[in-house]
Each structure stands twice: as C-alpha cells, then as structure tokens.
Design a protein around this motif. Structure first.
Motif, PDB file in Angstrom:
ATOM      1  N   UNK A 225       0.891  -1.106   0.088  1.00 59.23           N
ATOM      2  CA  UNK A 225      -0.044  -0.268   0.207  1.00 59.23           C
ATOM      3  C   UNK A 225       0.741   1.304   0.006  1.00 59.23           C
ATOM      4  N   UNK A 226       1.796   1.254   0.656  1.00 59.52           N
ATOM      5  CA  UNK A 226       2.881   2.396   0.659  1.00 59.52           C
ATOM      6  C   UNK A 226       3.310   2.645  -0.804  1.00 59.52           C
ATOM      7  N   UNK A 227       3.717   1.967  -1.452  1.00 55.89           N
ATOM      8  CA  UNK A 227       4.429   1.922  -2.615  1.00 55.89           C
ATOM      9  C   UNK A 227       3.356   2.787  -3.848  1.00 55.89           C
ATOM     10  N   UNK A 228       1.986   2.010  -3.751  1.00 50.00           N
ATOM     11  CA  UNK A 228       0.855   2.555  -4.582  1.00 50.00           C
ATOM     12  C   UNK A 228       0.457   3.939  -4.251  1.00 50.00           C
ATOM     13  N   UNK A 229       0.208   4.057  -2.865  1.00 49.03           N
ATOM     14  CA  UNK A 229      -0.217   5.287  -2.313  1.00 49.03           C
ATOM     15  C   UNK A 229       0.666   6.574  -2.542  1.00 49.03           C
ATOM     16  N   UNK A 360      -6.172   0.055   7.905  1.00 51.57           N
ATOM     17  CA  UNK A 360      -6.473   1.294   8.169  1.00 51.57           C
ATOM     18  C   UNK A 360      -5.270   1.974   8.979  1.00 51.57           C
ATOM     19  N   UNK A 361      -4.781   1.324   9.723  1.00 50.49           N
ATOM     20  CA  UNK A 361      -3.641   2.054  10.731  1.00 50.49           C
ATOM     21  C   UNK A 361      -2.601   2.426   9.730  1.00 50.49           C
ATOM     22  N   UNK A 362      -2.270   1.619   8.792  1.00 48.16           N
ATOM     23  CA  UNK A 362      -1.122   1.941   7.879  1.00 48.16           C
ATOM     24  C   UNK A 362      -1.219   3.080   7.042  1.00 48.16           C
ATOM     25  N   UNK A 363      -2.635   3.018   6.460  1.00 45.71           N
ATOM     26  CA  UNK A 363      -3.090   4.302   5.549  1.00 45.71           C
ATOM     27  C   UNK A 363      -3.176   5.403   6.167  1.00 45.71           C
ATOM     28  N   UNK A 364      -3.571   5.549   7.453  1.00 48.73           N
ATOM     29  CA  UNK A 364      -3.944   6.772   8.141  1.00 48.73           C
ATOM     30  C   UNK A 364      -2.440   7.199   8.727  1.00 48.73           C
ATOM     31  N   UNK A 365      -1.670   6.442   8.819  1.00 53.31           N
ATOM     32  CA  UNK A 365      -0.234   6.769   9.438  1.00 53.31           C
ATOM     33  C   UNK A 365       0.691   7.389   8.227  1.00 53.31           C
ATOM     34  N   UNK A 366       0.476   6.465   7.092  1.00 55.27           N
ATOM     35  CA  UNK A 366       1.130   7.070   6.011  1.00 55.27           C
ATOM     36  C   UNK A 366       0.715   8.406   5.541  1.00 55.27           C
ATOM     37  N   UNK A 367      -0.491   8.697   5.531  1.00 52.46           N
ATOM     38  CA  UNK A 367      -1.115   9.944   5.040  1.00 52.46           C
ATOM     39  C   UNK A 367      -0.585  11.173   5.847  1.00 52.46           C
ATOM     40  N   UNK A 368      -0.602  10.896   7.358  1.00 53.11           N
ATOM     41  CA  UNK A 368      -0.402  11.862   8.329  1.00 53.11           C
ATOM     42  C   UNK A 368       1.098  12.227   8.174  1.00 53.11           C
ATOM     43  N   UNK A 369       2.102  11.071   8.124  1.00 52.61           N
ATOM     44  CA  UNK A 369       3.459  11.147   7.964  1.00 52.61           C
ATOM     45  C   UNK A 369       3.946  11.816   6.657  1.00 52.61           C
ATOM     46  N   UNK A 370       3.387  11.356   5.641  1.00 54.26           N
ATOM     47  CA  UNK A 370       3.901  11.942   4.216  1.00 54.26           C
ATOM     48  C   UNK A 370       3.392  13.330   4.020  1.00 54.26           C
ATOM     49  N   UNK A 371       2.281  13.741   4.866  1.00 52.35           N
ATOM     50  CA  UNK A 371       1.939  15.067   4.583  1.00 52.35           C
ATOM     51  C   UNK A 371       2.900  15.993   5.211  1.00 52.35           C
ATOM     52  N   UNK A 372       3.441  15.719   6.296  1.00 52.33           N
ATOM     53  CA  UNK A 372       4.113  16.469   6.807  1.00 52.33           C
ATOM     54  C   UNK A 372       5.736  16.349   6.699  1.00 52.33           C
ATOM     55  N   UNK A 373       6.239  14.955   6.325  1.00 47.07           N
ATOM     56  CA  UNK A 373       7.658  14.712   6.209  1.00 47.07           C
ATOM     57  C   UNK A 373       7.988  14.120   4.793  1.00 47.07           C
ATOM     58  N   UNK A 374       6.986  14.046   4.002  1.00 47.64           N
ATOM     59  CA  UNK A 374       7.384  13.368   2.712  1.00 47.64           C
ATOM     60  C   UNK A 374       8.054  11.926   2.780  1.00 47.64           C
ATOM     61  N   UNK A 375       8.833  11.465   2.073  1.00 47.35           N
ATOM     62  CA  UNK A 375       9.253  10.272   1.900  1.00 47.35           C
ATOM     63  C   UNK A 375       9.889   9.729   3.409  1.00 47.35           C
TER      64      UNK A 375
END
Length: 417
Positions: A225-229, A360-375
């Motif tokens: 999911x990380x790669x695709x999102x 869902x934990x992974x998606x929410x965490x990924x969205x929050x973290x990439x929004x603030x810190x990118x990769x």
C-alpha cells in the motif's frame, strides 16, 4: 522427516545469492529506467502482487504442512491446484480492469499478469519442499536466477524499455516451478493429480485456506500500500525512489523465508503445546531478531557506499530513508515465523484480524506522515505499522506466539535443554 544442516544450507545459500544479485540488478534497472519509469514498473508489480495473493491463498506454509500430514496425497495436490486455478479468473479480471484506468501502467500490468497463474501452481514447489528436497529447490532457484539475470542484463545493455522488464520478471518463478514439476514426476504426475481431484477434498482445502486467502489479499495490500499510495500522492518519481527503499528491505525477508520451510518441517511432527515446539520456535525467533538488527547498519552502509554509486545521481541521498525503514525488518521477520506457527495451530483467522486492523492504521499513518515529512515520513510510518501489527497486536490476538517472543528475549530461561 529429519532435516539435516547441509539441506538447509543449500536453500539459505540460494536465497543469499538471490538477495545480493536482486539488489544489484534492480539498482541497475532503476538507473537504466530512471525514477519515473522504475516507479511505474514497481507500482505494476505491487498491484500484481496483491492480485496474485488470491490464487496463492496465503497457503505456502499450510501446503507444506498438509502435504506432509496427508502423505503426499495426489488427491490433495490436484484438488488444491483446481481451487487455486479457479481463483485466477477473478484475479486476472481485476488486473484487466485496473489496467484500463492508467495508460502508463496498462501495458505493464497486462505483460506481467502471468504472475497470477504462476502463483496458483506454485504448490508444486511446496510439494518438492514437503519432500525435503531443499538442495534441488536451491539448484533450481539458482538456474532461474541465472536466466533472469541474463535477460535483465541484456535488457539494460541493449536499452530495452520498461515493457521488456515487465515481461521477463515472471520468467524466474515459472522456471523454478517447471523444474520442480519435473523433479516430482513431470506433467504425467500433474495430470494424474488433477484427474484424482475430488470435490470434497477441494472444499476442505478451500475451507482450510479461506481465512489465509482473505488474509493474503489484505496482507498483500498492507505490504504494497505504501508504494501504490506514494505513487498516487507524491508521483511516479517518488514511487521510484521508495521502490529502492523497499528493494533494500525485501531481500532480507527472502533470506529469512529460506529457513521457514525448514522450520515448517521441524515443527510438523511436534505437538504445538509442547516444550520442544516452544524451544524450536524460540530459537528461530532469536536468530531472526539478530538478523533484523544486523540488517540496519548493513543496509545503510551498503546503500551509501555501493548501491548509490550504481544507481547514479537521480537516486542519491536515500540512506536516511533506508536506515529508518530497515528497522521494520525485525517485525517483518517475526511475522514470517508467526505465519508458520499459525499454520500448524490452524489459527489462520489471527492473520485476518491483524490485517483488518493493520491496513487502516497503515493508511492513516502514511497519509499523516507523508503530508508533513514526505518520504522520510513514509519510512517512519512503515516501521511503526509493522511493529504495530507484528508485535503489539499479538498481545490481543496471538498470546501463544507473544509468549514465545517474550521467552526469546530472555534466552537464559527460554531454551530448556
């Protein structure tokens, strides 16, 4: 069946060779294609990995265990193959539908869709491993690896496009399965197995693997999911760079996976509630935790001084991402061992529960973290997600494995000789 050390060494050696060659070859392919095209190829393989999880049914460990328990029954093997081939139909249909929505990856998905039926028939490999033919399997892996490496190097030297690599990548898996089939009896045995398949056996196999099949899809989504999102949220170039981060993590899981059939065979004849069972499980947990810890500095230095020079300027400055993401190798390896234990205890619903909460934990965490810190945020999210599902959730869903994990942290008390 007694598994000797030399048999295990063969398959571990094959995985080690695959680990190193895979890193170098895909790094070279990344440099050749560039971040954008390599990102498209990586997203394509990620999507197909999720779809191939359906006919694979997440049943690798179950197959080895059941084939041994049922005395290598042709009825079981044939029935399982028919069930898995039937599941290829919706998976291939989904691949076609997905390919219609993106012109960049559409031809790549169609070209690599052979991964789906190959995943269905890889029960042939499990039959070979159930017989304890680790040496033969390792040799076939090296042959397939050599073929794949030759075709990849040719593609790089001759300047082949992304489509070429999407076509040849499935050939390695197909080669291993073909050679394994020849070893266990060839197409004659395969036809005999299919002819002897029974409806009741197929239904029983489907019921046994139903939780793992659903879990396999969810876990496939969880792993990719990380790669695709990232490709969707940050673009193809970011996906290409993230694929390199994943590239440095995945081979370690392959090396660990080499030991899992050995663990599976060792545990097959031991009662799951016995002390010997716990001792074997504890030793494997300890070994994999050490391997995971060692992988962190190794990955950092290996990328910084070797891989980054192979890939060129477009893929530089990823060492911090790789160091952070490499921490996730520890829970990834623990999760792989847990799957073997789950298969023996037939508590496959545990994987399903963890995946339902973990995605869902992974998606929410990924969205929050990439929004603030990118990769870098993605790397932190990846590590947090794996520890959440592979360690913390066991407190609630798998106390048996959680107990073994706690015992492994106290080696003086965990192994009773």
């Amino acid at each position: 069946m007694k598994i000797n050390k030399s048999a295990g060494l063969w398959i571990i050696t094959e995985r080690a060779i695959r680990l190193l060659s895979g890193i170098f070859l895909f790094a070279a392919i990344a440099r050749h294609l560039g971040p954008q095209n390599f990102g498209n190829l990586s997203v394509t393989l990620g999507i197909l990995a999720i779809l191939a999880a359906l006919p694979n049914m997440g049943a690798d460990n179950i197959n080895i265990s059941e084939i041994k328990k049922q005395n290598y029954s042709n009825v079981l093997i044939g029935s399982a193959i028919l069930v898995r081939l039937a599941l290829c139909i919706p998976a291939i249909a989904a691949a076609i539908i997905i390919s219609l929505g993106n012109s960049e990856i559409s031809p790549l998905i169609i070209a690599s869709s052979t991964l789906i039926p190959i995943a269905a028939i890889n029960i042939i490999n499990h039959t070979l491993l159930a017989h304890g033919n680790f040496k033969s399997y390792a040799k076939y892996g090296c042959i397939a690896l050599t073929l794949g490496a030759t075709l990849k190097i040719y593609g790089i030297i001759s300047g082949k496009p992304t489509l070429y690599f999407s076509i040849i990548i499935p050939l390695e898996s197909l080669t291993i399965t073909t050679l394994s089939l020849k070893k266990i009896g060839g197409f004659k045995l395969l036809i005999e197995c299919i002819k002897t398949a029974k409806k009741t056996s197929a239904i029983n196999y489907a019921k046994l693997c139903k939780p793992t099949a659903v879990s396999a899809i969810l876990v496939g989504i969880y792993l990719k999911i990380e790669l695709i999102l990232i490709g969707y949220w940050l673009g193809g170039e970011a996906a290409g760079k993230w694929a390199i981060v994943v590239l440095c993590i995945t081979p370690w899981t392959l090396l660990s996976a080499a030991t899992l059939p050995i663990l599976n065979s060792k545990l097959a004849g031991i009662p799951t509630d016995s002390i010997p069972y716990q001792n074997v499980l504890t030793r494997f947990i300890q070994a994999n935790m050490i391997a995971g810890a060692l992988s962190i500095p190794f990955n950092y230095l290996f990328y910084k001084y070797i891989i980054s020079n192979i890939m060129g300027n477009e893929f530089r400055d990823l060492e911090n991402l790789i160091a952070i993401a490499s921490i996730s190798i520890i829970p990834i390896l623990l999760g792989a061992i847990q799957e073997v234990s789950i298969a023996h205890r037939r508590t496959t619903y545990i994987v399903l529960k963890k995946a339902i909460i973990g995605i869902p934990f992974s998606i929410i965490s990924l969205k929050l973290m990439t929004s603030h810190f990118g990769l870098e945020g993605a790397a932190i999210s990846l590590t947090a997600s794996y520890f959440f599902t592979a360690v913390l959730l066991n407190i609630f869903f798998d106390k048996h494995f959680h107990s073994a994990l706690l015992n492994s942290l106290n080696s003086s008390n965990s192994i009773r000789r």
